[in-house]
Write an enzyme that holds these catalytic residues in place. Structure first.
Site, PDB file in Angstrom:
ATOM      1  N   ASP A 121       5.832  27.173 -33.829  1.00  0.00           N
ATOM      2  CA  ASP A 121       6.907  27.739 -34.634  1.00  0.00           C
ATOM      3  C   ASP A 121       6.569  27.407 -36.090  1.00  0.00           C
ATOM      4  O   ASP A 121       5.967  26.366 -36.354  1.00  0.00           O
ATOM      5  CB  ASP A 121       8.245  27.118 -34.229  1.00  0.00           C
ATOM      6  N   CYS A 152       0.842  -1.204   0.000  1.00  0.00           N
ATOM      7  CA  CYS A 152       0.000   0.000   0.000  1.00  0.00           C
ATOM      8  C   CYS A 152       0.870   1.244   0.000  1.00  0.00           C
ATOM      9  O   CYS A 152       2.096   1.163   0.054  1.00  0.00           O
ATOM     10  CB  CYS A 152      -0.948   0.013   1.200  1.00  0.00           C
ATOM     11  N   ASP A 171      10.757  22.718 -32.606  1.00  0.00           N
ATOM     12  CA  ASP A 171      11.885  21.811 -32.677  1.00  0.00           C
ATOM     13  C   ASP A 171      12.559  21.701 -31.312  1.00  0.00           C
ATOM     14  O   ASP A 171      12.788  22.715 -30.654  1.00  0.00           O
ATOM     15  CB  ASP A 171      12.881  22.343 -33.718  1.00  0.00           C
ATOM     16  N   SER A 215      26.480  27.755 -44.786  1.00  0.00           N
ATOM     17  CA  SER A 215      25.430  27.784 -43.758  1.00  0.00           C
ATOM     18  C   SER A 215      24.626  26.495 -43.789  1.00  0.00           C
ATOM     19  O   SER A 215      24.496  25.844 -44.823  1.00  0.00           O
ATOM     20  CB  SER A 215      24.505  28.982 -44.006  1.00  0.00           C
TER      21      SER A 215
END
Length: 812
Positions: free
Chosen positions: A496, A90, A694, A532
């Site tokens: 987003d 319990c 993300d 990039s």
């Protein structure tokens, strides 16, 4: 001599610290520790990130030292472990273990999940060890079944089977003796000796056999100063048996005080309750066991040009693994040869098999359906997706939602209250009302055995364990129990844009040269953007490759977050970015404002290109919406939530995309670092905010939101940010996550309601409140049966979550 004794009494402790960067940090921590009354020395080592502290244990505890470090702005790094515990019956048992382990010096936090039968412990391994914890657990009267992650599943299974078998035998013996004895009470038989002697001889062996575990647990509770349910049950059945014994030999009581059959039947019903409870509890963690069972024990690898079978533990990163049709992927990897459809439903919840070919990722535990695949192992052991999912769900099952803490608090007052009611009912009926001693004892026994805080203690953990396991099966991972309560209160959901509402794979749609040819412009821009990893940059480079354009080298490449990029080519600065960037660089774009506005009204992102101080062109890029975007937004709206889109895009372009999706509130031109601030602004207005984005790029906003939903984490479910992690890149799963959370919370509230209602309604009946008006009393054995069924009812209600399908998934 006194001084020497003082030195001997002092203790040294080593603490691991995170967050230090320089010598000032060292001084700040040392100062914070030295200021504590009782600390004589504190030496912090920046190289090893540790602190050695000498202190007086009579004045301070390790927790005080840790708090001083935390108050100084740093963190103490502790280890975590999960111990499997057997023998809990319990919520008071789980409390006893939490207290026992929590008293060990060096233990920072203990949380015991009664339903999962596990203790989640945060501790300092330099001060306390797992064997120390094992010792106090066993000393408290419970079973140590090993650590989570060890091969102890068989031990767990054997312990559970043994417990069930013993309980089943006790139930059979109990009923075999108590039912005939009860029948004898109503059948007139002429006995050559008092019937009470016969009942004593027949019932005593059965009573000792059936009730022994209850008395043992009650004794352990008293020994450890823990007033648990077994203490109350021991009192109830003990009073019934001892009263019968006194009545048999006419010591104080007469022979009308015959509770032998009641004592045996009570102990049997209590054991039956525990039996059903143990069986049901075993089913609450079936989802996790199913996930654990997905990983094969062996793998076929290629070594020296030959296929050999090895144990999964011997598999190493970069091993070439072969999986034949019908086989499971042993670990995560990347396909190097072959083609096949792979069933990933057990990980993602997606029922349609996915085609895997060269350079495609595969996930451990998924099923190869038709072809032979050869793949290179990239993640093994605890780093695989499957292991991460199991750990994440188990950690969540070990956390307590606030509603459980309230229930636990109520349980701590429950037993003293019930004991008070039992004694009070006896005093009222016998001394004040003047009823018979037999009646008064009956009410006392009934109250002691009918009260059941176990139902209240199991209400939350069973629902959490089953619900989170079901979420894992659906590809929706809820990282903390606390996160279950918030979705029910959400008022605003923020998405987003890039990569969440859209596919995050934009394409170049327009190339506009100003005093330069389109191909020459694309060559210049792609030569810069190849440096990039931004999705827009990748789209431009991809377009250049499609046109077979040979790219050039540039110098001094730099990225300015939320604005653009800059580089040098032939001595001149090439500037690529948005209006904000061009304003900062004092490059005019007024003559193309109308063109920009038109492109943006079509939902495209327009990049300005500058060479030196003049504008030489525009490149427009568009991202396509995900297939489920509109449906997900519509679902959130139908749930009464305000839907917001946040993006770094310009206002016109963002508004156009918002209109296309059906989102009215658009926050545009928001830099990545400012997204969290926008979430905070809404929270200050009283909104309860959920953020979908993300798990890595939107980490600050996910952390700021009341509930962060990290979408499409795929092979990295261990992303730090986000309370809810979605395995698949599907926005409908965000809806499913919120719906599942609401369902689990509804079930918890129902469980708590029934647990409270049961005790509130039946304890007064057992105390005899209905007797003066309706002549209704509760026989002790029926009270025991009612108690047994209350816990089973709560667990059964929780188990219904195993088949729960969120409404958004039902029509798919």
């Amino acid at each position: 001599m006194i001084e020497m004794k003082k030195m001997e009494d002092r203790k040294n402790v080593y603490l691991k610290i995170s967050g230090m960067t320089c010598i000032n940090c060292v001084k700040a921590i040392e100062k914070s520790l030295i200021n504590l009354d009782g600390v004589s020395k504190a030496a912090v080592n920046l190289g090893t990130d540790t602190s050695k502290v000498e202190f007086d244990p009579d004045k301070l505890e390790v927790a005080d030292l840790e708090k001083a470090i935390t108050d100084a702005g740093y963190e103490v790094v502790n280890d975590k472990t999960t111990i499997k515990v057997g023998g809990m019956t319990c919520v008071n048992c789980s409390s006893a273990i939490e207290k026992a382990v929590g008293k060990l010096e060096g233990v920072a936090d203990v949380n015991v999940n009664l339903s999962a039968e596990k203790a989640y412990i945060t501790y300092n391994s330099k001060i306390v060890s797992v064997p120390d914890m094992r010792g106090v657990i066993e000393k408290a009267g419970y079973q140590y079944l090993g650590l989570e992650g060890e091969e102890t599943e068989d031990m767990e299974e054997k312990a559970r089977d043994k417990s069930l078998s013993e309980k089943r035998n006790r139930i059979i013996i109990g009923f075999a003796v108590s039912l005939p004895l009860m029948a004898l009470m109503y059948i007139p038989i002429a006995w050559p000796f008092p019937m009470t002697y016969f009942m004593l001889v027949v019932s005593t062996p059965a009573f000792i056999y059936v009730s022994h575990p209850i008395f043992s647990a009650g004794y352990r509770g008293l020994k450890n100063r823990n007033l648990n349910m077994d203490v109350m049950y021991s009192m109830g059945i003990g009073v019934a048996y001892v009263s019968s014994l006194f009545g048999t030999f006419e010591i104080v009581l007469t022979r009308e005080f015959m509770f032998y059959e009641t004592a045996v039947m009570l102990a049997t019903f209590l054991t039956m309750g525990r039996y059903l409870e143990t069986r049901a509890k075993g089913k609450t963690s079936e989802a996790i066991k199913k996930l654990m069972g997905l990983q094969p024990k062996t793998a076929i690898i290629i070594r020296n040009g030959k296929e050999i079978k090895i144990a999964i533990e011997d598999l190493q990163i970069n091993d070439n693994v072969v999986v034949k049709p019908g086989g499971k992927m042993p670990v995560d990897g990347t396909v190097v040869a072959g083609e096949s459809y792979v069933d990933e439903s057990m990980i993602t919840g997606e029922p349609i098999p996915v085609l895997k070919k060269k350079n495609r990722p595969v996930v451990g535990g998924t099923l190869n359906t038709n072809g032979v695949l050869k793949f290179k192992a990239t993640k093994i052991g605890k780093d695989t997706v499957l292991s991460q999912i199991i750990k994440l769900v188990e950690d969540a099952q070990g956390s307590k939602p606030p509603v459980q803490r309230i229930a636990d608090k109520a349980v701590s007052y429950f037993i003293p209250l019930v004991l008070g009611i039992a004694i009070f009912s006896f005093i009222v009926w016998y001394f004040i009302v003047g009823n018979t001693l037999l009646f008064s004892l009956t009410t006392l026994i009934s109250v002691l055995v009918i009260a059941c805080p176990c139902a209240l203690g199991l209400a939350t953990p069973t629902a959490v364990t089953v619900g989170l396991g079901r979420g894992a099966e659906l590809g929706v991972l809820i990282k903390r129990g606390e996160a279950l309560e918030i979705p029910d209160k959400l008022t605003t959901i923020i998405f987003d844009k890039t990569g969440t509402l859209t596919k995050g794979k934009p394409e170049v749609t327009n190339i506009i040269g100003i005093g330069i040819e389109e191909t020459a412009l694309l060559k210049l821009v792609a030569s810069v953007e190849k440096n990039s990893s931004h999705p827009l940059a990748e789209a431009i480079v991809k377009k250049a490759h499609e046109k077979n354009i040979k790219l050039r080298s540039v110098k001094n490449f730099n990225t300015l977050s939320g604005k653009g990029v800059i580089a040098k080519f032939h001595g001149k600065e090439l500037i690529i970015g948005n209006r904000i960037f061009f304003k900062e660089k004092n490059i005019s774009y007024k003559n193309v404002e109308k063109r920009l506005a038109k492109l943006e009204s079509e939902g495209k992102t327009a990049l300005l290109i500058g060479n030196g101080s003049e504008l030489i062109g525009i490149i427009a890029i568009a991202d396509t919406l995900k297939e489920t975007t509109k449906a997900a937004v519509s679902q959130f709206k139908s749930m009464g939530m305000k839907v917001v889109m946040i993006t770094g895009d310009n206002r016109k372009s963002a508004k156009a995309v918002g209109k296309q999706i059906g989102i009215d509130t658009v926050l545009a031109e928001v830099l990545p670092k400012d997204k969290a601030a926008e979430v905070a602004k809404l929270q200050k207005k009283g909104e309860i905010v959920g953020f979908v984005g993300d798990g890595i790029n939107d980490a600050p906003a996910l952390a700021q939101a009341d509930v962060g939903i990290a979408i499409g984490s795929g092979t990295d479910v261990a992303v730090e940010s986000g309370e809810i992690v979605l395995v698949k890149d599907d926005l409908l799963d965000a809806v499913a996550g919120v719906q599942l959370s609401k369902k689990v919370m509804t079930r918890i509230k129902q469980n708590i309601f029934w647990a409270f209602a049961y005790n509130t309604a039946l304890i007064p009946v057992a105390a005899g409140m209905l007797y003066p008006i309706f002549g209704i009393t509760f026989r002790p054995e029926l009270a025991g049966l009612a108690m047994a069924m209350s816990s089973v009812t709560v667990i059964t209600l929780s188990l219904t979550l195993k088949g729960y399908i969120p409404p958004v998934k039902r029509n798919l």
